[in-house]
Design a protein around this motif. Structure first.
Motif, PDB file in Angstrom:
ATOM      1  N   LYS A 169     -20.174   7.554  -7.451  1.00  0.00           N
ATOM      2  CA  LYS A 169     -19.976   6.425  -6.659  1.00  0.00           C
ATOM      3  C   LYS A 169     -21.096   6.594  -5.718  1.00  0.00           C
ATOM      4  CE  LYS A 169     -15.715   5.255  -7.082  1.00  0.00           C
ATOM      5  NZ  LYS A 169     -14.859   4.041  -7.556  1.00  0.00           N
TER       6      LYS A 169
ATOM      7  N   TYR B 291      -2.680  -8.739  -6.584  1.00  0.00           N
ATOM      8  CA  TYR B 291      -2.037  -7.417  -7.051  1.00  0.00           C
ATOM      9  C   TYR B 291      -1.824  -7.461  -8.380  1.00  0.00           C
ATOM     10  CZ  TYR B 291      -2.304  -5.080  -2.648  1.00  0.00           C
ATOM     11  OH  TYR B 291      -2.923  -4.686  -1.521  1.00  0.00           O
TER      12      TYR B 291
ATOM     13  N   ARG C  88      -1.841   8.479 -15.694  1.00  0.00           N
ATOM     14  CA  ARG C  88      -2.177   7.869 -14.354  1.00  0.00           C
ATOM     15  C   ARG C  88      -2.187   8.841 -13.236  1.00  0.00           C
ATOM     16  NH1 ARG C  88       0.216   2.756 -12.169  1.00  0.00           N
ATOM     17  NH2 ARG C  88      -1.146   2.220 -10.306  1.00  0.00           N
TER      18      ARG C  88
ATOM     19  N   ILE D 236      -5.688  -2.328 -14.095  1.00  0.00           N
ATOM     20  CA  ILE D 236      -5.114  -1.047 -14.343  1.00  0.00           C
ATOM     21  C   ILE D 236      -4.938  -0.838 -15.921  1.00  0.00           C
ATOM     22  CG2 ILE D 236      -3.925   0.853 -13.726  1.00  0.00           C
ATOM     23  CD1 ILE D 236      -3.779  -0.239 -10.842  1.00  0.00           C
TER      24      ILE D 236
ATOM     25  N   ASP E   8      -2.882  -5.155 -11.338  1.00  0.00           N
ATOM     26  CA  ASP E   8      -2.111  -4.423 -12.230  1.00  0.00           C
ATOM     27  C   ASP E   8      -2.716  -4.533 -13.752  1.00  0.00           C
ATOM     28  OD1 ASP E   8      -0.698  -3.481 -10.423  1.00  0.00           O
ATOM     29  OD2 ASP E   8       1.226  -4.702 -10.903  1.00  0.00           O
TER      30      ASP E   8
ATOM     31  N   GLU F 262       0.973  -1.243  -0.017  1.00  0.00           N
ATOM     32  CA  GLU F 262       0.068   0.130   0.010  1.00  0.00           C
ATOM     33  C   GLU F 262       0.897   1.163  -0.043  1.00  0.00           C
ATOM     34  OE1 GLU F 262      -3.533   0.174   0.310  1.00  0.00           O
ATOM     35  OE2 GLU F 262      -3.474  -2.100  -0.067  1.00  0.00           O
TER      36      GLU F 262
ATOM     37  N   PHE G 275       2.781   2.193  -3.112  1.00  0.00           N
ATOM     38  CA  PHE G 275       1.980   2.827  -4.248  1.00  0.00           C
ATOM     39  C   PHE G 275       2.402   4.362  -4.199  1.00  0.00           C
ATOM     40  CE2 PHE G 275      -0.990  -1.126  -4.258  1.00  0.00           C
ATOM     41  CZ  PHE G 275      -0.471  -1.448  -5.100  1.00  0.00           C
TER      42      PHE G 275
ATOM     43  N   ASN H 214      -8.123  -6.601  -5.432  1.00  0.00           N
ATOM     44  CA  ASN H 214      -6.936  -6.992  -5.224  1.00  0.00           C
ATOM     45  C   ASN H 214      -6.747  -8.028  -4.142  1.00  0.00           C
ATOM     46  OD1 ASN H 214      -5.109  -5.187  -6.785  1.00  0.00           O
ATOM     47  ND2 ASN H 214      -5.638  -3.423  -5.321  1.00  0.00           N
TER      48      ASN H 214
ATOM     49  N   LYS I   7     -22.161   3.745  -8.511  1.00  0.00           N
ATOM     50  CA  LYS I   7     -21.006   3.359  -9.349  1.00  0.00           C
ATOM     51  C   LYS I   7     -21.446   3.094 -10.834  1.00  0.00           C
ATOM     52  CE  LYS I   7     -18.730   1.840  -5.137  1.00  0.00           C
ATOM     53  NZ  LYS I   7     -17.716   1.055  -4.467  1.00  0.00           N
TER      54      LYS I   7
ATOM     55  N   ASP J 294     -12.132   6.286 -11.926  1.00  0.00           N
ATOM     56  CA  ASP J 294     -11.831   5.386 -11.009  1.00  0.00           C
ATOM     57  C   ASP J 294     -12.298   4.073 -11.017  1.00  0.00           C
ATOM     58  OD1 ASP J 294     -10.536   5.550  -7.779  1.00  0.00           O
ATOM     59  OD2 ASP J 294     -12.429   4.595  -7.939  1.00  0.00           O
ATOM     60  N   ILE J 295     -11.204   2.990 -10.636  1.00  0.00           N
ATOM     61  CA  ILE J 295     -12.004   1.637 -10.857  1.00  0.00           C
ATOM     62  C   ILE J 295     -12.733   1.262  -9.705  1.00  0.00           C
ATOM     63  CG2 ILE J 295     -11.300  -0.758 -11.312  1.00  0.00           C
ATOM     64  CD1 ILE J 295      -8.574   0.355 -12.244  1.00  0.00           C
ATOM     65  N   ASP J 296     -13.910   0.894  -9.737  1.00  0.00           N
ATOM     66  CA  ASP J 296     -14.596   0.587  -8.514  1.00  0.00           C
ATOM     67  C   ASP J 296     -14.475  -0.690  -7.767  1.00  0.00           C
ATOM     68  OD1 ASP J 296     -16.481   2.518  -9.211  1.00  0.00           O
ATOM     69  OD2 ASP J 296     -17.714   1.314 -10.611  1.00  0.00           O
ATOM     70  N   ASP J 297     -14.765  -0.605  -6.605  1.00  0.00           N
ATOM     71  CA  ASP J 297     -14.174  -1.721  -5.559  1.00  0.00           C
ATOM     72  C   ASP J 297     -13.065  -2.687  -6.003  1.00  0.00           C
ATOM     73  OD1 ASP J 297     -17.166  -1.852  -4.410  1.00  0.00           O
ATOM     74  OD2 ASP J 297     -17.636  -2.142  -6.556  1.00  0.00           O
ATOM     75  N   PHE J 298     -12.105  -1.898  -6.091  1.00  0.00           N
ATOM     76  CA  PHE J 298     -10.785  -2.446  -6.505  1.00  0.00           C
ATOM     77  C   PHE J 298      -9.946  -2.600  -5.519  1.00  0.00           C
ATOM     78  CE2 PHE J 298      -6.443  -1.508  -8.605  1.00  0.00           C
ATOM     79  CZ  PHE J 298      -6.548  -2.835  -9.625  1.00  0.00           C
ATOM     80  N   MET J 299     -10.206  -2.222  -4.059  1.00  0.00           N
ATOM     81  CA  MET J 299      -9.433  -2.666  -2.950  1.00  0.00           C
ATOM     82  C   MET J 299      -9.598  -4.299  -2.685  1.00  0.00           C
ATOM     83  SD  MET J 299      -9.592  -1.358   0.697  1.00  0.00           S
ATOM     84  CE  MET J 299      -9.128   0.281   0.485  1.00  0.00           C
TER      85      MET J 299
ATOM     86  N   GLY K  65      -3.028   5.204  -7.553  1.00  0.00           N
ATOM     87  CA  GLY K  65      -3.240   4.107  -7.910  1.00  0.00           C
ATOM     88  C   GLY K  65      -4.181   3.485  -8.813  1.00  0.00           C
TER      89      GLY K  65
HETATM   90  N1  GTP Z   1      -3.048  -3.890  -8.329  1.00  0.00           N
HETATM   91  C1  GTP Z   1      -2.682  -2.492  -7.864  1.00  0.00           C
HETATM   92  N2  GTP Z   1      -3.516  -2.064  -6.943  1.00  0.00           N
HETATM   93  C2  GTP Z   1      -3.251  -0.788  -6.688  1.00  0.00           C
HETATM   94  C3  GTP Z   1      -2.611  -0.069  -7.361  1.00  0.00           C
HETATM   95  N3  GTP Z   1      -2.225   1.197  -6.733  1.00  0.00           N
HETATM   96  C4  GTP Z   1      -3.432   1.488  -5.766  1.00  0.00           C
HETATM   97  N4  GTP Z   1      -3.931  -0.058  -5.576  1.00  0.00           N
HETATM   98  C5  GTP Z   1      -4.939  -0.282  -4.738  1.00  0.00           C
HETATM   99  O1  GTP Z   1      -6.308   0.249  -5.307  1.00  0.00           O
HETATM  100  C6  GTP Z   1      -7.078   0.246  -4.258  1.00  0.00           C
HETATM  101  C7  GTP Z   1      -8.121   1.623  -4.279  1.00  0.00           C
HETATM  102  O2  GTP Z   1      -8.969   1.411  -3.450  1.00  0.00           O
HETATM  103  P1  GTP Z   1     -10.108   2.694  -3.195  1.00  0.00           P
HETATM  104  O3  GTP Z   1     -10.152   3.375  -4.407  1.00  0.00           O
HETATM  105  O4  GTP Z   1      -9.427   3.230  -1.970  1.00  0.00           O
HETATM  106  O5  GTP Z   1     -11.455   1.907  -2.847  1.00  0.00           O
HETATM  107  P2  GTP Z   1     -12.246   0.882  -3.458  1.00  0.00           P
HETATM  108  O6  GTP Z   1     -12.145  -0.448  -3.123  1.00  0.00           O
HETATM  109  O7  GTP Z   1     -11.864   0.939  -5.182  1.00  0.00           O
HETATM  110  O8  GTP Z   1     -13.486   1.427  -3.372  1.00  0.00           O
HETATM  111  P3  GTP Z   1     -14.247   2.453  -4.221  1.00  0.00           P
HETATM  112  O9  GTP Z   1     -13.695   3.569  -4.835  1.00  0.00           O
HETATM  113  O10 GTP Z   1     -15.500   2.857  -3.287  1.00  0.00           O
HETATM  114  O11 GTP Z   1     -15.118   1.667  -5.243  1.00  0.00           O
HETATM  115  C8  GTP Z   1      -6.274   0.152  -2.929  1.00  0.00           C
HETATM  116  O12 GTP Z   1      -6.532  -1.084  -2.416  1.00  0.00           O
HETATM  117  C9  GTP Z   1      -4.860   0.308  -3.500  1.00  0.00           C
HETATM  118  O13 GTP Z   1      -4.188  -0.738  -2.788  1.00  0.00           O
HETATM  119  C10 GTP Z   1      -1.310  -0.542  -8.174  1.00  0.00           C
HETATM  120  O14 GTP Z   1      -0.575  -0.047  -8.947  1.00  0.00           O
HETATM  121  N5  GTP Z   1      -1.880  -1.911  -8.623  1.00  0.00           N
END
Ligand code: GTP
Length: 307
Positions: free
Chosen positions: A288, A185, A212, A192, A189, A43, A46, A180, A292, A172-177, A215
């Motif tokens: 959001k 990861y 970019r 993204i 990647d 984290e 990044f 991952n 979303k 912004d990518i939704d529910d990306f946390m 993240g």
């Molecule tokens: N794989 C990967 N993950 C990344 C990178 N940079 C950031 N992230 C992850 O992207 C996620 C972004 O999550 P958030 O935008 O906080 O929340 P979210 O889960 O997308 O939720 P919402 O935005 O409400 O849809 C975090 O878990 C970061 O660890 C990267 O270069 N590669």
């Protein structure tokens, strides 16, 4: 030290405060940040690039070795030394094969650790003056946030002088946390990269560029574009990403989707890059909030100023 250098010089992953103190004294005057898991290292890297990463063996679980390999495989971090406080080399052969991963002798002592940090830092050829590649994001090959700020400054000036409208799309990518955590990861990647590609394809024939931003966020700047063109472009990116049909069981759409905040600026005097990005971020939050996988747009003019 170059201008992209950030606050902390060392990331120290430990559970026990005593180990942290010992490691910190071995770091001399380096400014260290403490984290308590390997995923927290990911984290933080990044956001900023430390000169060295020290990991206390006691926090390592078996699957953490894969995460450390991931860190070393990231172009931006491949030259950052990682020192692990353990001498059990036999079980760590996988990691030893990675460049600049070392094991501090057991029991840990200040003197040997201090020597090791010095040796690893000098062999890591720590970063020199910024070059062209410091402005390119290595994952997507897009220009990075530094270039965005410069270009945004220029566009704002032009819009003040010539009254040319332009638009900014914050993607912004939704529910990306959760993605991952579920798929890893590496897969994240790839997502993204694919979203960046969809954005590029949606902008074919339009004046502007993509960056970019952070993240999981990209910014598209559309020059000479009013709000209708920006919304059409936003819609196109949303559809293209949805059609990728990448499974994400954590999303209510069951697939990877994006949300977009759109701001169009026209005839607006004296607005800062920061205020414009903040306004785009508020629009993104609205998108959001609306569920979303959609965009929310705002037109800024002398009669319609940001809150
Ligand atoms: N794989 C990967 N993950 C990344 C990178 N940079 C950031 N992230 C992850 O992207 C996620 C972004 O999550 P958030 O935008 O906080 O929340 P979210 O889960 O997308 O939720 P919402 O935005 O409400 O849809 C975090 O878990 C970061 O660890 C990267 O270069 N590669």
């Amino acid at each position: 030290m170059n201008h992209i250098k950030q606050r902390y010089h060392a990331l120290v992953a430990v559970k026990c405060l005593e180990t942290y103190d010992l490691i910190c004294s071995a770091l001399d005057s380096m400014n260290a940040m403490r984290v308590d898991s390997i995923s927290a290292i990911v984290e933080h890297t990044f956001v900023f690039t430390p000169d060295i990463i020290l990991v206390d063996n006691s926090i390592l679980a078996d699957n953490d070795y894969n995460t450390l390999s991931y860190i070393k495989g990231t172009q931006k971090l491949s030259r950052i030394p990682i020192i692990i406080t353990s001498s059990e080399i036999s079980s760590r052969r996988k990691l030893l094969k990675l460049p600049l991963v070392g094991f501090a002798p057991n029991p840990l002592c200040f003197k040997s650790l201090n020597k090791m940090v010095g040796r690893y830092l000098s062999s890591s050829n720590t970063r020199a003056l910024p070059t062209q590649s410091d402005y390119i994001d290595t994952l997507t090959s897009l220009n990075n946030k530094d270039v965005l700020k410069i270009e945004l400054g220029k566009l704002i000036k032009q819009s003040e002088t010539f009254d040319d409208p332009f638009s900014l799309l914050l993607i912004d990518i939704d529910d990306f946390m959760a993605f991952n955590y579920t798929y890893g990861y590496h897969e994240g990647d790839q997502v993204i990269r694919k979203v960046a590609r969809c954005t590029q394809l949606s902008m074919i024939g339009m004046a502007g560029d993509i960056y970019r931003y952070s993240g999981a966020q990209l910014v598209a700047l559309l020059t000479e574009s009013g709000i209708e063109e920006a919304e059409l472009c936003g819609d196109e990116i949303l559809n293209k990403v949805e059609r990728l049909d990448i499974r994400n069981t954590n999303s209510s759409y069951r697939k990877i989707t994006i949300s977009v905040g759109i701001v169009t600026l026209s005839c607006y005097k004296t607005i800062s890059e920061y205020t414009l990005l903040e306004c785009a971020n508020k629009c993104l939050e609205e998108a959001k909030y609306l569920g979303k996988n959609c965009f929310y747009s705002r037109f800024l003019s002398p009669f319609n100023k940001p809150d």
